[in-house]
Scaffold this motif. Structure first.
Motif, mmCIF file in Angstrom:
data_model
loop_
_atom_site.group_PDB
_atom_site.id
_atom_site.type_symbol
_atom_site.label_atom_id
_atom_site.label_comp_id
_atom_site.label_asym_id
_atom_site.label_seq_id
_atom_site.Cartn_x
_atom_site.Cartn_y
_atom_site.Cartn_z
ATOM 1 N N TYR A 140 0.963 -1.204 0.069
ATOM 2 C CA TYR A 140 0.012 -0.024 -0.099
ATOM 3 C C TYR A 140 0.975 1.366 0.064
ATOM 4 C CZ TYR A 140 -3.696 -3.458 1.309
ATOM 5 O OH TYR A 140 -4.300 -4.570 1.489
ATOM 6 N N THR A 141 0.388 2.222 -0.563
ATOM 7 C CA THR A 141 1.083 3.367 -0.597
ATOM 8 C C THR A 141 0.152 4.810 -0.384
ATOM 9 O OG1 THR A 141 2.734 4.700 -2.087
ATOM 10 C CG2 THR A 141 0.892 3.859 -3.005
ATOM 11 N N VAL A 142 0.522 5.868 -0.463
ATOM 12 C CA VAL A 142 -0.089 7.270 -0.431
ATOM 13 C C VAL A 142 -0.366 7.789 -1.606
ATOM 14 C CG1 VAL A 142 -0.284 9.306 0.943
ATOM 15 C CG2 VAL A 142 0.925 7.419 2.013
ATOM 16 N N ILE A 143 -1.436 8.286 -1.959
ATOM 17 C CA ILE A 143 -1.646 8.882 -3.246
ATOM 18 C C ILE A 143 -2.261 10.218 -2.946
ATOM 19 C CG2 ILE A 143 -2.872 8.856 -5.438
ATOM 20 C CD1 ILE A 143 -2.582 6.188 -5.469
ATOM 21 N N CYS A 173 6.812 5.515 -0.131
ATOM 22 C CA CYS A 173 7.148 4.118 -0.049
ATOM 23 C C CYS A 173 5.929 3.335 -0.435
ATOM 24 C CB CYS A 173 7.799 3.729 1.174
ATOM 25 S SG CYS A 173 6.795 3.952 2.747
ATOM 26 N N ILE A 174 6.327 2.083 -0.469
ATOM 27 C CA ILE A 174 5.193 0.817 -0.411
ATOM 28 C C ILE A 174 5.393 0.143 1.027
ATOM 29 C CG2 ILE A 174 4.360 -1.295 -1.495
ATOM 30 C CD1 ILE A 174 5.661 0.119 -4.251
ATOM 31 N N GLU A 175 4.247 0.139 1.654
ATOM 32 C CA GLU A 175 4.205 -0.886 2.906
ATOM 33 C C GLU A 175 3.647 -1.988 2.555
ATOM 34 O OE1 GLU A 175 4.730 -2.723 5.899
ATOM 35 O OE2 GLU A 175 5.327 -0.515 6.357
ATOM 36 N N THR A 176 4.434 -3.096 2.673
ATOM 37 C CA THR A 176 3.774 -4.631 2.226
ATOM 38 C C THR A 176 3.101 -5.178 3.466
ATOM 39 O OG1 THR A 176 5.739 -5.585 3.056
ATOM 40 C CG2 THR A 176 5.913 -4.777 0.918
ATOM 41 N N GLU A 177 3.132 -4.844 4.525
ATOM 42 C CA GLU A 177 2.263 -5.085 5.680
ATOM 43 C C GLU A 177 1.511 -4.181 6.488
ATOM 44 O OE1 GLU A 177 5.358 -7.059 8.287
ATOM 45 O OE2 GLU A 177 6.222 -8.284 6.670
ATOM 46 N N ILE A 249 2.103 3.932 6.841
ATOM 47 C CA ILE A 249 2.936 4.236 5.673
ATOM 48 C C ILE A 249 3.976 5.047 5.621
ATOM 49 C CG2 ILE A 249 2.713 4.284 2.906
ATOM 50 C CD1 ILE A 249 -0.332 3.544 3.151
ATOM 51 N N GLY A 250 3.413 6.515 5.974
ATOM 52 C CA GLY A 250 4.356 7.784 5.915
ATOM 53 C C GLY A 250 3.537 8.899 5.231
ATOM 54 N N ILE A 251 4.351 10.007 4.967
ATOM 55 C CA ILE A 251 3.857 11.216 4.495
ATOM 56 C C ILE A 251 4.506 11.561 3.431
ATOM 57 C CG2 ILE A 251 4.151 13.598 4.970
ATOM 58 C CD1 ILE A 251 4.631 13.092 8.248
#
Length: 261
Positions: A140-143, A173-177, A249-251
């Motif tokens: 998952y990522t941020v869009i 980034c892409i968070e896999t978990e 995930i992040g900013i």
């Protein structure tokens, strides 16, 4: 595990992000999101997040976006809950990365932000059931689903309003978990909160979306589904800094600039 695409010098690299430290790995991003043994991949060195240039985490052939997919957003607009997902596509050329510039088109007078969760497809998905959908998710990522709102209102179709170059910031980034159905999602303009919700308010969950979309079109490895935006959508202005954050995930940070072409 957080996977990141980045550059040092002119070289494209893939790494694992832990805190502010990046460990470069011998893999493409597609290979990494498919791998069940990322920790066993060869390490090629380490970097500090502040010292590298973050790239778009993956290169999708298409970005499939979902409209009106949060209960609180539907309530805000006084609209009925849709019976099935409302979808549209952004082209791959709209994608930019963390800290890249969003370009304000000369022919638009209102450019809006839309914070969204991105679902990254790990392998070809064709007529996938919701029960099997998790097997096709690489992470998952941020869009930020940037939209020329005035053009969206003017046009019958949404394509022009959604498809300008730079109108799909993705990352960092892409968070896999990740549990995709219980994460806080926020957006700030110049450090002021504009959107604040949780993915538990999503109407059609990530697995339902994969089933619905893959029964219309084949999803390729690296494609992204953008799962809709919560309430609080509004305009950005030239000079603004926009930050979309999804818990876990992040900013994703970007800057709005004039079109000087």
């Amino acid at each position: 595990m957080k996977l990141i695409s980045f550059k040092t010098g002119n070289k494209d690299k893939i790494g694992v992000l832990k805190g502010k430290e990046i460990t470069e790995i011998s893999s493409s991003m597609i290979q990494a999101i498919k791998s069940s043994n990322i920790d066993k991949l060869e390490s090629l060195g380490s970097y500090n997040f502040e010292d590298i240039n973050v790239s778009v985490p993956i290169s999708p052939s298409k970005i499939v976006c979902v409209g009106l997919n949060y209960t609180d957003h539907a309530k805000e607009l006084d609209m009925d809950i849709p019976e099935e997902p409302i979808i549209f596509i952004k082209p791959s050329t709209a994608a930019i990365g963390h800290c890249d510039n969003i370009i304000y088109p000369n022919n638009s007078t209102q450019v809006d932000y839309e914070a969204e969760l991105g679902i990254v497809i790990s392998k070809e998905a064709d007529h996938v059931s919701s029960n099997d959908a998790s097997d096709y998710i690489g992470g998952y990522t941020v869009i930020n689903d940037v939209t020329a709102r005035d053009l969206q209102r003017k046009d019958v179709q949404w394509t022009r309003a959604k498809s300008f170059d730079t109108f799909a910031p993705i990352g960092p980034c892409i968070e896999t978990e990740l549990d995709p159905m219980d994460q806080n999602i926020t957006l700030k303009i110049n450090s002021k909160f504009k959107q604040n919700s949780n993915t538990k308010n999503i109407i059609f969950d990530v697995y339902e979306l994969i089933e619905f979309i893959s029964n219309i079109m084949t999803l390729k490895a690296g494609d992204i589904i953008s799962a809709g935006t919560p309430p609080g959508v509004g305009p950005m202005n030239v000079g603004d800094t926009v930050e979309v954050e999804i818990e876990g995930i992040g900013i994703l940070k970007n800057f709005l600039k004039n079109d000087n072409k």
